[in-house]
Write a protein that holds these residues in place. Structure first.
Motif, PDB file in Angstrom:
ATOM      1  N   TYR A 695       0.832  -1.198   0.000  1.00  0.00           N
ATOM      2  CA  TYR A 695       0.000   0.000   0.000  1.00  0.00           C
ATOM      3  C   TYR A 695       0.876   1.260   0.000  1.00  0.00           C
ATOM      4  N   CYS A 696       0.372   2.298  -0.684  1.00  0.00           N
ATOM      5  CA  CYS A 696       1.011   3.618  -0.665  1.00  0.00           C
ATOM      6  C   CYS A 696      -0.035   4.628  -0.206  1.00  0.00           C
ATOM      7  N   LEU A 697       0.217   5.298   0.928  1.00  0.00           N
ATOM      8  CA  LEU A 697      -0.724   6.253   1.511  1.00  0.00           C
ATOM      9  C   LEU A 697      -0.167   7.666   1.339  1.00  0.00           C
ATOM     10  N   LEU A 698      -0.913   8.512   0.657  1.00  0.00           N
ATOM     11  CA  LEU A 698      -0.489   9.875   0.345  1.00  0.00           C
ATOM     12  C   LEU A 698      -1.222  10.856   1.257  1.00  0.00           C
ATOM     13  N   ILE A 699      -0.490  11.492   2.180  1.00  0.00           N
ATOM     14  CA  ILE A 699      -1.096  12.473   3.079  1.00  0.00           C
ATOM     15  C   ILE A 699      -0.704  13.866   2.611  1.00  0.00           C
ATOM     16  N   SER A 700      -1.702  14.699   2.348  1.00  0.00           N
ATOM     17  CA  SER A 700      -1.441  16.052   1.844  1.00  0.00           C
ATOM     18  C   SER A 700      -2.160  17.073   2.703  1.00  0.00           C
ATOM     19  N   ASP A 701      -1.435  18.130   3.057  1.00  0.00           N
ATOM     20  CA  ASP A 701      -2.034  19.229   3.820  1.00  0.00           C
ATOM     21  C   ASP A 701      -2.488  20.366   2.912  1.00  0.00           C
ATOM     22  N   SER A 702      -2.307  20.188   1.603  1.00  0.00           N
ATOM     23  CA  SER A 702      -2.669  21.242   0.656  1.00  0.00           C
ATOM     24  C   SER A 702      -4.091  21.034   0.156  1.00  0.00           C
ATOM     25  N   ALA A 703      -4.837  22.146   0.069  1.00  0.00           N
ATOM     26  CA  ALA A 703      -6.215  22.077  -0.440  1.00  0.00           C
ATOM     27  C   ALA A 703      -6.306  22.548  -1.889  1.00  0.00           C
ATOM     28  N   SER A 704      -5.145  22.813  -2.536  1.00  0.00           N
ATOM     29  CA  SER A 704      -5.181  23.354  -3.888  1.00  0.00           C
ATOM     30  C   SER A 704      -5.688  22.309  -4.877  1.00  0.00           C
ATOM     31  N   ASP A 705      -6.355  22.801  -5.931  1.00  0.00           N
ATOM     32  CA  ASP A 705      -6.900  21.906  -6.951  1.00  0.00           C
ATOM     33  C   ASP A 705      -5.782  21.180  -7.688  1.00  0.00           C
ATOM     34  N   GLN A 706      -4.662  21.897  -7.950  1.00  0.00           N
ATOM     35  CA  GLN A 706      -3.570  21.277  -8.697  1.00  0.00           C
ATOM     36  C   GLN A 706      -2.942  20.143  -7.890  1.00  0.00           C
ATOM     37  N   ALA A 707      -2.747  20.366  -6.580  1.00  0.00           N
ATOM     38  CA  ALA A 707      -2.170  19.311  -5.738  1.00  0.00           C
ATOM     39  C   ALA A 707      -3.082  18.088  -5.736  1.00  0.00           C
ATOM     40  N   ARG A 708      -4.380  18.327  -5.601  1.00  0.00           N
ATOM     41  CA  ARG A 708      -5.312  17.205  -5.574  1.00  0.00           C
ATOM     42  C   ARG A 708      -5.325  16.468  -6.915  1.00  0.00           C
ATOM     43  N   GLU A 709      -5.248  17.217  -8.016  1.00  0.00           N
ATOM     44  CA  GLU A 709      -5.250  16.596  -9.343  1.00  0.00           C
ATOM     45  C   GLU A 709      -4.038  15.680  -9.506  1.00  0.00           C
ATOM     46  N   ARG A 710      -2.879  16.135  -9.046  1.00  0.00           N
ATOM     47  CA  ARG A 710      -1.661  15.330  -9.166  1.00  0.00           C
ATOM     48  C   ARG A 710      -1.760  14.067  -8.324  1.00  0.00           C
ATOM     49  N   LEU A 711      -2.239  14.197  -7.093  1.00  0.00           N
ATOM     50  CA  LEU A 711      -2.306  13.039  -6.213  1.00  0.00           C
ATOM     51  C   LEU A 711      -3.393  12.054  -6.659  1.00  0.00           C
ATOM     52  N   GLU A 712      -4.457  12.585  -7.216  1.00  0.00           N
ATOM     53  CA  GLU A 712      -5.489  11.689  -7.754  1.00  0.00           C
ATOM     54  C   GLU A 712      -4.961  10.909  -8.965  1.00  0.00           C
ATOM     55  N   ALA A 713      -4.029  11.506  -9.703  1.00  0.00           N
ATOM     56  CA  ALA A 713      -3.394  10.789 -10.809  1.00  0.00           C
ATOM     57  C   ALA A 713      -2.593   9.601 -10.274  1.00  0.00           C
ATOM     58  N   MET A 714      -1.957   9.794  -9.104  1.00  0.00           N
ATOM     59  CA  MET A 714      -1.227   8.690  -8.471  1.00  0.00           C
ATOM     60  C   MET A 714      -2.176   7.562  -8.092  1.00  0.00           C
ATOM     61  N   GLU A 715      -3.358   7.927  -7.606  1.00  0.00           N
ATOM     62  CA  GLU A 715      -4.351   6.912  -7.246  1.00  0.00           C
ATOM     63  C   GLU A 715      -4.830   6.145  -8.480  1.00  0.00           C
ATOM     64  N   ALA A 716      -4.931   6.844  -9.591  1.00  0.00           N
ATOM     65  CA  ALA A 716      -5.607   6.293 -10.766  1.00  0.00           C
ATOM     66  C   ALA A 716      -4.764   5.303 -11.552  1.00  0.00           C
ATOM     67  N   THR A 717      -3.417   5.417 -11.493  1.00  0.00           N
ATOM     68  CA  THR A 717      -2.594   4.536 -12.329  1.00  0.00           C
ATOM     69  C   THR A 717      -1.289   4.177 -11.637  1.00  0.00           C
ATOM     70  N   THR A 718      -0.771   3.013 -11.980  1.00  0.00           N
ATOM     71  CA  THR A 718       0.564   2.613 -11.530  1.00  0.00           C
ATOM     72  C   THR A 718       1.539   2.624 -12.697  1.00  0.00           C
ATOM     73  N   ASP A 719       1.116   3.153 -13.844  1.00  0.00           N
ATOM     74  CA  ASP A 719       1.967   3.247 -15.029  1.00  0.00           C
ATOM     75  C   ASP A 719       2.878   4.460 -14.899  1.00  0.00           C
ATOM     76  N   GLY A 720       4.160   4.209 -14.714  1.00  0.00           N
ATOM     77  CA  GLY A 720       5.109   5.305 -14.506  1.00  0.00           C
ATOM     78  C   GLY A 720       5.229   6.239 -15.678  1.00  0.00           C
ATOM     79  N   PHE A 721       5.038   5.736 -16.900  1.00  0.00           N
ATOM     80  CA  PHE A 721       5.167   6.586 -18.080  1.00  0.00           C
ATOM     81  C   PHE A 721       3.981   7.542 -18.202  1.00  0.00           C
TER      82      PHE A 721
END
Length: 802
Positions: A695-721
């Protein structure tokens, strides 16, 4: 041929120019404006509606001009507008002099003292010592710098409308006469100029704040042009502090796509725009075009003069796009030529072919407890094909964490050693080098048809053992060595090094990679990275190398479950961590900084370690790892974690690269928004290397839309490319490459216009460069002298090795 509505209007204007009494047509030019506009729209269609509206507005305001001088000037200006319309030619209209200041020629410079493009900016008209000092703060030192000092954005003030068609919220331009103007004060005492403007169709109030000097410039009777957003006050439409300028033949700050330049203290937008207009108009035509005409025409690009002019003061959005595309293409084309030159230079000196021993490969692959993936087999074939020639291989091998790069590299090392030559693998840390050594030694002992020995050489190698290893490298009895920077020390020499492998190549500097290669005579070079590289960067930063990709994982490898955790859910995350440890697993906790920083709001690893040890997990065995610890202390801590002596390791990004802990099942990342996607993916790759669900748990204290978009991308795929491409798009090459000294990264980071995430343009420039390079690979043609100079500058940035 002149079209009918223009021909008719020009005849009326010629008649009006005799007396300027507004009697050349019944009711005056204002009454004729609507009739002419209707005829022109029927004749020319909607394409020319903006031009038609501008002519009509100027006709409407003519009648309100107070005297002959103003009307004479307005007619001259109107004729210039007519010449921009859809006509092949226009009949000559007697054009009186607007003012002595406009017609008086500038004194000519003394012979032999003409400034050049690389002359200091002070040689440009309008740049004195003070302005020059301010421009230097913006990176502008020469006249050439001024030409390439491009706007950071543009305001669209090209929509010209009459006052009676204004609509709230629109960004528009109006041409009108000042009816009233008065200087007042706000309640706070600040100066405020209020003016009423009229264009014959209506009137509108305009207010400027804190610009007292305008009271002497915006005066009743004067015709001006204003551009801005239509506002509303007490139910009436108005303008607040719009751009403005007097009505002239050519408008600079209004009624056009207006460039907005970077500013610094002491530089005002309008004065800088005037300086840029003057400089670009004079110097763009004197800028020699380094791009061969065959390439320019073949790619359908603007010439350099037009591109510079349109990039600064565009006539339309389409031309602006074409101008910036031409300048971006220039940068990429020169870079691609530099990459081709580098590749040719590397291959100009022959290396040493490594003969293929099929039995070595077959026994190595056959001894594995698993089958190679199709991607591994393909990459191995590419490498084997490369090293069988005397042209030195320069290949980049990229593959996600756990994709099996080390096995492929070991096969190449074994081939070199089996041929009676030597091979070396260099890793960035002792722990990673030791890990590679164990893997390689184990593979070589699995039953090859020939006995091959590998040894480990690091800074911690005992002196006696070190002396033995170095002496055997010199006499050629040691075929394979794995090590750290210790391999490139002057005391380490090889008898016949034919293959150099560099792992996690971005952790080494250009000189360090070159030093290893120089241990042999043009050895084959294989550089490996677990950081996925977007295709566009492969073609730029690493465009001088062949690229192999292992893009599939070994069968049975479980994907790591990734979850975004809110700060309020931190206690639940800790409870999950405890459960995993109680089941015998181990855990990483990653913090982005070593010291507390209020500005970055990131957890400090030291403080976090103390907090977790004392308040959260007092009964567990915790370790701490960060970059400010000594090398020995770091190695001991990591080794303890690998052996299972620690339950939880609190660390900074020092664990990003290559550490294999199969029992680690949880990666908890604090301040996850502080890291790039590629780096987060590397962290995630530290777990999931064993048989257990990870498991990989991502804890973020930022409420910005860009930060959330990036971290949601991490949730969505394990494809590094996929993540690498998104990371490049969102953060740009500067953030993506960071401090990596890989290939031509410095040259790429110096690109000002080209977007290396634009794969289509990168490929287009690469293909054009390839075709051109075939015609003049040495750039020896005198016509290509300027291009050769640019390529040489890029080569100097790129260094001599990848």
């Amino acid at each position: 041929m002149v079209k009918k509505p223009v021909d008719k209007l020009v005849k009326i204007l010629l008649l009006e120019a005799e007396r300027h009494q507004d009697r050349s047509v019944v009711g005056g030019l204002a009454s004729y404006a609507e009739t002419w506009a209707q005829e022109a729209k029927q004749e020319f269609g909607p394409t020319w509606s903006d031009w038609i509206d501008e002519v009509a507005v100027r006709l409407r305001t003519y009648s309100e001009l107070p005297n002959v001088a103003a009307r004479r000037k307005a007619l001259a200006s109107l004729y210039q507008v007519l010449k921009k319309g859809p006509v092949d030619s226009a009949p000559s209209l007697s054009r009186p002099t607007a003012s002595p200041r406009q017609t008086s020629p500038r004194p000519k410079r003394a012979p032999g003292r003409q400034p050049k493009l690389d002359s200091p900016a002070t040689k440009a008209r309008g740049v004195g010592p003070k302005r020059s000092a301010r421009l230097k703060r913006l990176g502008v030192r020469t006249i050439r710098d001024l030409l390439y000092f491009l706007p950071r954005r543009y305001e669209d003030y090209s929509q010209l409308v009459p006052i009676n068609r204004l609509q709230l919220g629109e960004q528009v331009t109006i041409i009108a006469q000042v009816k009233k103007a008065s200087l007042r004060r706000t309640r706070g005492g600040a100066p405020m100029l209020k003016a009423v403007l009229s264009d014959g169709t209506g009137a509108v109030e305009v207010t400027w704040f804190n610009q007292r000097y305008l009271a002497n410039e915006i005066t009743p009777g004067r015709q001006i042009v204003i551009s801005g957003t239509v506002d509303e006050y007490l139910g009436h439409l108005c303008f607040t502090s719009p751009e403005w300028e007097p009505l002239r033949d050519e408008l600079l700050h209004t009624n056009r796509i207006v460039p907005v330049y970077p500013l610094t203290e002491g530089l005002r937008a309008k004065s800088l725009r005037r300086l840029m207009k003057r400089t670009v108009t004079y110097w763009a035509r004197r800028l020699p075009d380094h791009l061969p005409s065959s390439v320019q025409h073949g790619e359908g690009l603007l010439d350099l003069e037009s591109a510079i002019l349109q990039a600064h003061f565009p006539s339309s959005w389409e031309l602006l796009q074409r101008a910036r595309q031409r300048l971006a293409f220039d940068e990429l084309f020169v870079l691609q030529l530099a990459l081709l030159r580098q590749r040719v230079e590397w291959r100009s000196e022959p290396g040493q072919a490594i003969p293929l021993r099929e039995t070595v490969l077959q026994s190595l692959v056959g001894s594995l407890p698993y089958d190679l993936t199709a991607a591994q087999r393909l990459v191995l074939e590419q490498i084997v094909k490369d090293v069988q020639t005397d042209r030195p291989m320069t290949r980049l091998l990229q593959g996600d964490v756990g994709s099996g790069k080390t096995v492929v590299a070991t096969a190449a090392l074994a081939l070199a050693a089996a041929a009676g030559a030597q091979a070396a693998l260099m890793a960035p840390t002792e722990l990673l080098a030791e890990q590679h050594y164990r893997t390689i030694a184990d593979l070589l002992e699995r039953g090859l048809d020939v006995e091959l020995e590998a040894r480990l050489l690091t800074g911690s190698t005992p002196p006696a053992e070190r002396e033995e290893i170095t002496s055997r490298l010199v006499d050629g009895t040691l075929p394979i060595v794995v090590g750290t920077h210790a391999l490139i020390q002057e005391s380490v020499r090889f008898h016949n090094l034919v293959l150099a492998v560099v792992d996690e190549q971005h952790r080494f500097g250009v000189r360090q990679r070159a030093a290893l290669r120089q241990k042999g005579y043009n050895p084959h070079l294989l550089v490996m990275t677990a950081t996925p590289i977007p295709r566009s960067l492969q073609l730029t930063v690493w465009g001088h190398m062949d690229v192999s990709i292992i893009d599939e994982m070994p069968p049975g490898r479980k994907p790591v479950v990734t979850r975004l955790v809110l700060p309020s859910e931190r206690e639940r995350a800790y409870a999950f961590v405890r459960t995993q440890i109680e089941e015998g697993r181990q855990v990483f906790v990653i913090c982005p900084l070593v010291e507390e920083s209020d500005a970055l709001e990131a957890k400090a690893a030291v403080d976090e370690f103390e907090r977790l040890r004392e308040d959260i997990f007092p009964d567990l065995k915790l370790g701490l790892l960060h970059g400010r610890m000594g090398a020995t202390e770091k190695e001991l801590t990591m080794a303890s974690f690998v052996r299972g002596g620690l339950d939880l390791l609190v660390a900074t990004s020092v664990i990003e690269v290559g550490i294999d802990v199969p029992n680690a099942s949880v990666m908890l990342i604090e301040g996850a928004e502080r890291f790039g996607l590629a780096q987060l993916h590397q962290f995630r790759g530290r777990v999931g290397r064993g048989e257990h669900e990870s498991y990989c748990l991502l804890i973020s204290d930022s409420a910005s839309d860009q930060a959330r978009e990036r971290l949601e991308a991490m949730e969505a795929t394990t494809d590094g490319f996929v993540l690498a491409r998104k990371d490049l798009e969102m953060r740009g090459p500067g953030e993506f490459l960071g401090t990596r000294q890989s290939g031509f990264s410095e040259a790429v980071l110096s690109l000002e216009l080209a977007d290396v995430a634009d794969l289509r343009l990168v490929q287009r420039a690469r293909e054009a460069a390839r075709r051109f390079f075939e015609t003049d690979p040495q750039l020896a043609d005198p016509a290509h002298r300027l291009l050769a100079q640019r390529v040489l500058r890029v080569l100097e940035q790129g260094g001599t090795t990848s």
